[in-house]
Scaffold this motif. Structure first.
Motif, PDB file in Angstrom:
ATOM      1  N   UNK A 151       0.847  -1.187   0.000  1.00 46.78           N
ATOM      2  CA  UNK A 151       0.000   0.000   0.000  1.00 46.78           C
ATOM      3  C   UNK A 151       0.884   1.239   0.000  1.00 46.78           C
ATOM      4  N   UNK A 152       0.393   2.314  -0.589  1.00 47.30           N
ATOM      5  CA  UNK A 152       1.073   3.597  -0.480  1.00 47.30           C
ATOM      6  C   UNK A 152       0.137   4.594   0.191  1.00 47.30           C
ATOM      7  N   UNK A 153       0.679   5.374   1.107  1.00 48.06           N
ATOM      8  CA  UNK A 153      -0.143   6.402   1.738  1.00 48.06           C
ATOM      9  C   UNK A 153      -0.326   7.560   0.767  1.00 48.06           C
ATOM     10  N   UNK A 154      -1.501   8.176   0.808  1.00 47.92           N
ATOM     11  CA  UNK A 154      -1.805   9.238  -0.139  1.00 47.92           C
ATOM     12  C   UNK A 154      -0.987  10.492   0.122  1.00 47.92           C
ATOM     13  N   UNK A 155      -0.436  10.626   1.339  1.00 50.51           N
ATOM     14  CA  UNK A 155       0.402  11.797   1.628  1.00 50.51           C
ATOM     15  C   UNK A 155       1.866  11.581   1.268  1.00 50.51           C
ATOM     16  N   UNK A 156       2.200  10.396   0.749  1.00 53.58           N
ATOM     17  CA  UNK A 156       3.548  10.138   0.268  1.00 53.58           C
ATOM     18  C   UNK A 156       4.559   9.702   1.299  1.00 53.58           C
ATOM     19  N   UNK A 157       4.177   9.572   2.575  1.00 52.01           N
ATOM     20  CA  UNK A 157       5.156   9.343   3.643  1.00 52.01           C
ATOM     21  C   UNK A 157       5.229   7.900   4.131  1.00 52.01           C
ATOM     22  N   UNK A 158       4.434   7.003   3.566  1.00 54.71           N
ATOM     23  CA  UNK A 158       4.415   5.620   4.028  1.00 54.71           C
ATOM     24  C   UNK A 158       4.231   4.674   2.850  1.00 54.71           C
ATOM     25  N   UNK A 159       4.787   3.465   2.989  1.00 56.02           N
ATOM     26  CA  UNK A 159       4.265   2.293   2.298  1.00 56.02           C
ATOM     27  C   UNK A 159       4.063   1.237   3.380  1.00 56.02           C
ATOM     28  N   UNK A 160       3.226   0.256   3.090  1.00 50.63           N
ATOM     29  CA  UNK A 160       2.934  -0.789   4.075  1.00 50.63           C
ATOM     30  C   UNK A 160       2.671  -2.093   3.345  1.00 50.63           C
ATOM     31  N   UNK A 161       3.189  -3.178   3.881  1.00 51.72           N
ATOM     32  CA  UNK A 161       2.972  -4.507   3.317  1.00 51.72           C
ATOM     33  C   UNK A 161       2.164  -5.349   4.276  1.00 51.72           C
ATOM     34  N   UNK A 162       1.020  -5.839   3.794  1.00 48.58           N
ATOM     35  CA  UNK A 162       0.159  -6.758   4.538  1.00 48.58           C
ATOM     36  C   UNK A 162       0.382  -8.138   3.942  1.00 48.58           C
ATOM     37  N   UNK A 163       1.142  -8.981   4.652  1.00 49.58           N
ATOM     38  CA  UNK A 163       1.483 -10.311   4.153  1.00 49.58           C
ATOM     39  C   UNK A 163       0.635 -11.382   4.807  1.00 49.58           C
TER      40      UNK A 163
END
Length: 212
Positions: free
Chosen positions: A156-168
């Motif tokens: 996932x990418x955050x819409x504000x540009x400051x995060x990505x996240x992986x849900x495994x």
């Protein structure tokens, strides 16, 4: 039940708490009560799933809303302020709005079910580096999926540009350490260094709305 998909016409909201292990269940109970009495009745709410870390120190909610405007309207409401008051004794670590940008393999079953065991990795990144990080995640996801117990990886990418996240999503976490130790996965452990700060925990899904 919640479904992770690039084709879902929804926005994803993920917020996480840091807790002491003895407080973890109390926080979950309060979150369930708030969801059942208030949040699920709000316009635009689609679904939510609550996760507890196996080490006892994190709780996070993976929620979906029809639109960003629906979520932001609720987030600015008196009802949400009341929920925040109910949860104020717990430390809110992070809260962002995301979109799913990578889901592999293509034929994975992406439903979130109570009892699932997952890993959730959060990457803090500067906005100018977010797309480069996503490109590297796309390059390395197939290597991670060589692990026989890893069923899907969902970035996932955050819409504000400051995060990505992986849900495994995993069949079993018994051999998760192979991802951290075996040479074949070395690039998976290294690709984000110099671009982002990474923290991950292992979780159990303890609640979904709607349920199966």
């Amino acid at each position: 039940m919640p479904i992770i998909s690039k084709t879902n016409d929804v926005v994803t909201v993920i917020f996480s708490f840091a807790v002491e292990p003895e407080q973890q269940q109390e926080l979950i109970d309060r979150m369930i009560d708030a969801l059942e009495t208030t949040t699920r009745h709000q316009p635009g709410f689609v679904c939510a799933s609550f996760h507890k870390s196996l080490d006892g120190v994190r709780v996070f909610n993976y929620a979906q809303w029809r639109t960003q405007a629906d979520y932001e309207t609720f987030a600015q409401s008196a009802q949400d302020r009341a929920i925040a008051t109910q949860l104020s004794q717990f430390q809110l670590r992070d809260s962002h709005i995301y979109e799913v940008v990578i889901s592999k393999p293509d034929d994975a079953d992406l439903r979130i079910r109570k009892g699932d065991r997952i890993h959730f990795a959060e990457f803090r990144v500067k906005p100018e580096n977010q797309q480069r990080l996503i490109d590297l995640e796309r390059e390395n996801v197939e290597i991670a999926l060589q692990h026989p117990d890893l069923m899907s990886a969902n970035f996932h990418r955050s819409l504000d540009g400051t995060r990505t996240a992986n849900y495994g999503q995993w069949r079993s976490l018994d051999n998760f350490d192979a991802l951290l130790k075996e040479p074949k996965y070395e690039s998976v452990r290294e690709y984000w260094k110099g671009l982002a700060e990474n923290e991950f925990h292992l979780y159990e899904v303890v609640y979904t709305e709607p349920s199966e």
